[in-house]
Design an enzyme around this catalytic site. Structure first.
Site, PDB file in Angstrom:
ATOM      1  N   LYS A 113       0.821  -1.211   0.000  1.00  0.00           N
ATOM      2  CA  LYS A 113       0.000   0.000   0.000  1.00  0.00           C
ATOM      3  C   LYS A 113       0.863   1.273   0.000  1.00  0.00           C
ATOM      4  CE  LYS A 113      -4.103  -2.166   0.829  1.00  0.00           C
ATOM      5  NZ  LYS A 113      -3.723  -3.592   0.765  1.00  0.00           N
TER       6      LYS A 113
HETATM    7  C1  LIG Z   1      -4.268  -4.712   0.213  1.00  0.00           C
HETATM    8  C2  LIG Z   1      -3.444  -5.938   0.153  1.00  0.00           C
HETATM    9  C3  LIG Z   1      -3.664  -6.935  -0.829  1.00  0.00           C
HETATM   10  C4  LIG Z   1      -4.811  -6.852  -1.824  1.00  0.00           C
HETATM   11  O1  LIG Z   1      -4.653  -5.823  -2.752  1.00  0.00           O
HETATM   12  P1  LIG Z   1      -5.888  -5.324  -3.641  1.00  0.00           P
HETATM   13  O2  LIG Z   1      -5.396  -4.141  -4.380  1.00  0.00           O
HETATM   14  O3  LIG Z   1      -6.985  -5.006  -2.664  1.00  0.00           O
HETATM   15  O4  LIG Z   1      -6.266  -6.455  -4.527  1.00  0.00           O
HETATM   16  C5  LIG Z   1      -2.800  -8.011  -0.884  1.00  0.00           C
HETATM   17  N1  LIG Z   1      -1.792  -8.150   0.009  1.00  0.00           N
HETATM   18  C6  LIG Z   1      -1.565  -7.223   0.971  1.00  0.00           C
HETATM   19  C7  LIG Z   1      -0.454  -7.455   1.931  1.00  0.00           C
HETATM   20  C8  LIG Z   1      -2.371  -6.087   1.078  1.00  0.00           C
HETATM   21  O5  LIG Z   1      -2.137  -5.183   2.051  1.00  0.00           O
END
Ligand SMILES: *Cc1c(COP(=O)(O)O)cnc(C)c1O
Length: 497
Positions: A113
């Site tokens: 993120k």
């Molecule tokens: C948010 C997240 C995901 C999923 O990502 P999306 O964009 O919602 O598909 C996968 N792995 C981790 C560690 C995340 O924080």
């Protein structure tokens, strides 16, 4: 370049309007009217640049109402000031057995993120300066863990912004809770909710659309915006790292210019994999985008049958950031796949009945780009153990879902296209499950003992931002009831209005 809404053809906004608003007034998501195209020689030129150069070039194709200086300032501020522990920002690590891992967790909160949330606040302040001068932006977030922390870290002390994060009291991991409650910064607040993630999310949504709250903010020269992955400003920085990964594969001699790659993406809200799809549509040679889910396999089922059905049991898994039954960003794929004309109908069916089925033509289009698979917690742990044992590479639970789904895909299809797996979190962020995967049992250990034990057993180092949490002061301990009136009070108190 203009942005249009997935639910209303008549809506046309600039990039900075799309980023400031977050979501279109009638509920649709903003998408670029036309995707910019990259030729092979464009891609070769990008591969000679570093990450910052690549990000600048690609963002300038999308954010056409930003000046070059504005883009440069945002990109350098996000990726060039040492908040990422690796100068490559998003490095590709080539392992044996055809695994190439795109490590997206070098940022300050150790999850992918950060790739978007380190730059979004900067894009947002520039955008607000163009479209809503003099207004203070108030970011409201409901989080199940990783987004909250990454947004807090991204927005902390950013001028003219405030951020308030709500999380479910019993719905986040001890490490995630500690990360949020020790958050530093003058413009941040964190509050727990007596309820689950859906309660937090519903409360936030209600407040977002509450007219009287909006008016009260406006009287104080404030306005809400959103930092979750429906905001275009979160998707566009993610397109960059897929293009960058292709460039790295070229530079490492793993592929030749024009050769195709597969991308495997552990998926929840469909944001990360959608960014890979946009990279493909722009001209990055891609064979398949492989969507990997945990036991909440609503996307695997959709991508194999054409029916999306959220009427099913919800599972809590060891890859919690993928425990999702409504993948909001899928709407953007449907818009491209169906040329926009049927998205409204499907979204209406989804909200009324919890399901919809796309037509054959749309489904065929989607199938031509995507493959999908899922696995349960035991398989996830087995994948972590296997990768560690065979290749001395330690991955987290979300990445492991991608690894397992890729092994299954390759066995089933015999497809030997060079493949890049998106790695979405550092393994120490999910120490308990990772330790169980490499060692069996973790009985009687608290969070930091597990971190220490994991480091000891694997010889890997816990990243400093996680290790240092132990010595941080807890700043936020408040908890409110799950109704939106209690949440409103928390918000007004924080904003002093
Ligand atoms: C948010 C997240 C995901 C999923 O990502 P999306 O964009 O919602 O598909 C996968 N792995 C981790 C560690 C995340 O924080």
């Amino acid at each position: 370049m203009n942005y249009i809404s997935t639910r209303a053809d008549s809506v046309r906004v600039t990039a900075s309007q799309a980023i400031t608003k977050g979501i279109s007034a009638e509920g649709g998501l903003f998408v670029p009217e036309l995707l910019p195209e990259l030729t092979l020689s464009d891609i070769e030129a990008l591969s000679k640049m570093d990450y910052i150069g690549r990000a600048k070039s690609i963002l300038s194709l999308f954010l056409t109402d930003f000046t070059d200086e504005e883009i440069e300032k945002c990109v350098k501020g996000a990726y060039g000031t040492g908040s990422f522990s690796d100068p490559a920002v998003a490095p590709v690590v080539c392992l044996e057995d055809g695994l190439n891992i795109l490590e997206l967790w070098k940022g300050p909160t150790c999850a992918f993120k950060d790739m978007a949330l380190q730059i979004l606040p900067r894009l947002m302040t520039v955008s607000a300066g163009k479209t809503a001068k003099g207004t203070e932006i108030v970011i409201l977030v409901a989080t199940s863990g990783d987004t909250g922390k990454a947004a807090l870290e991204g927005f902390r002390d950013v001028e003219n912004t405030r951020i308030l994060v709500f999380y479910p009291n019993d719905g986040v991991s001890p490490m995630q809770k500690l990360q949020m409650c020790t958050q530093e910064g003058k413009n941040v607040s964190v509050c727990a909710i007596e309820g689950n993630f859906d309660d937090a999310q519903n409360g936030v949504k209600k407040i977002f659309t509450d007219k009287s709250v909006g008016e009260k903010l406006a009287e104080n020269s404030m306005a809400f915006s959103s930092a979750n992955s429906i905001n275009w400003g979160r998707l566009v920085p993610q397109v960059v790292y897929y293009i960058s990964a292709y460039c790295d594969m070229l530079n490492k001699g793993k592929i030749k210019s024009g050769d195709k790659v597969n991308f495997v993406v552990p998926t929840g809200n469909f944001g990360n994999i959608l960014a890979a799809f946009y990279a493909k549509e722009m001209g990055i040679p891609v064979n398949k985008l492989i969507c990997a889910s945990n036991k909440n396999s609503v996307l695997t089922d959709f991508l194999t049958t054409g029916t999306y059905d959220r009427n099913r049991e919800f599972y809590t898994t060891i890859s919690p950031s993928m425990d999702i039954l409504i993948s909001s960003n899928l709407e953007r794929l449907l818009y491209t796949a169906a040329d926009g004309n049927r998205v409204n109908e499907w979204m209406k069916q989804l909200s009324e009945t919890g399901k919809y089925t796309v037509d054959d033509e749309t489904f065929a289009y989607i199938k031509s780009s995507f493959a999908a698979g899922c696995c349960d917690d035991d398989e996830t742990k087995a994948a972590i153990g296997k990768l560690f044992k065979e290749q001395n590479y330690l991955c987290d639970t979300h990445t492991a879902v991608g690894v397992k789904v890729y092994y299954d895909y390759r066995e089933k299809t015999g497809d030997n296209t060079p493949t890049v797996i998106a790695s979405t979190a550092n393994p120490f962020k999910f120490s308990k499950a990772v330790l169980e995967a490499v060692e069996g049992s973790v009985q009687g250990l608290d969070e930091f003992s597990m971190v220490e034990r994991l480091a000891e057993v694997t010889g890997k180092e816990c990243p400093a931002p996680l290790a240092n949490l132990r010595n941080k002061t807890v700043r936020f301990t408040n908890c409110c009831e799950k109704n939106s009136d209690s949440m409103k009070k928390v918000i007004f108190d924080m904003l002093n209005i």
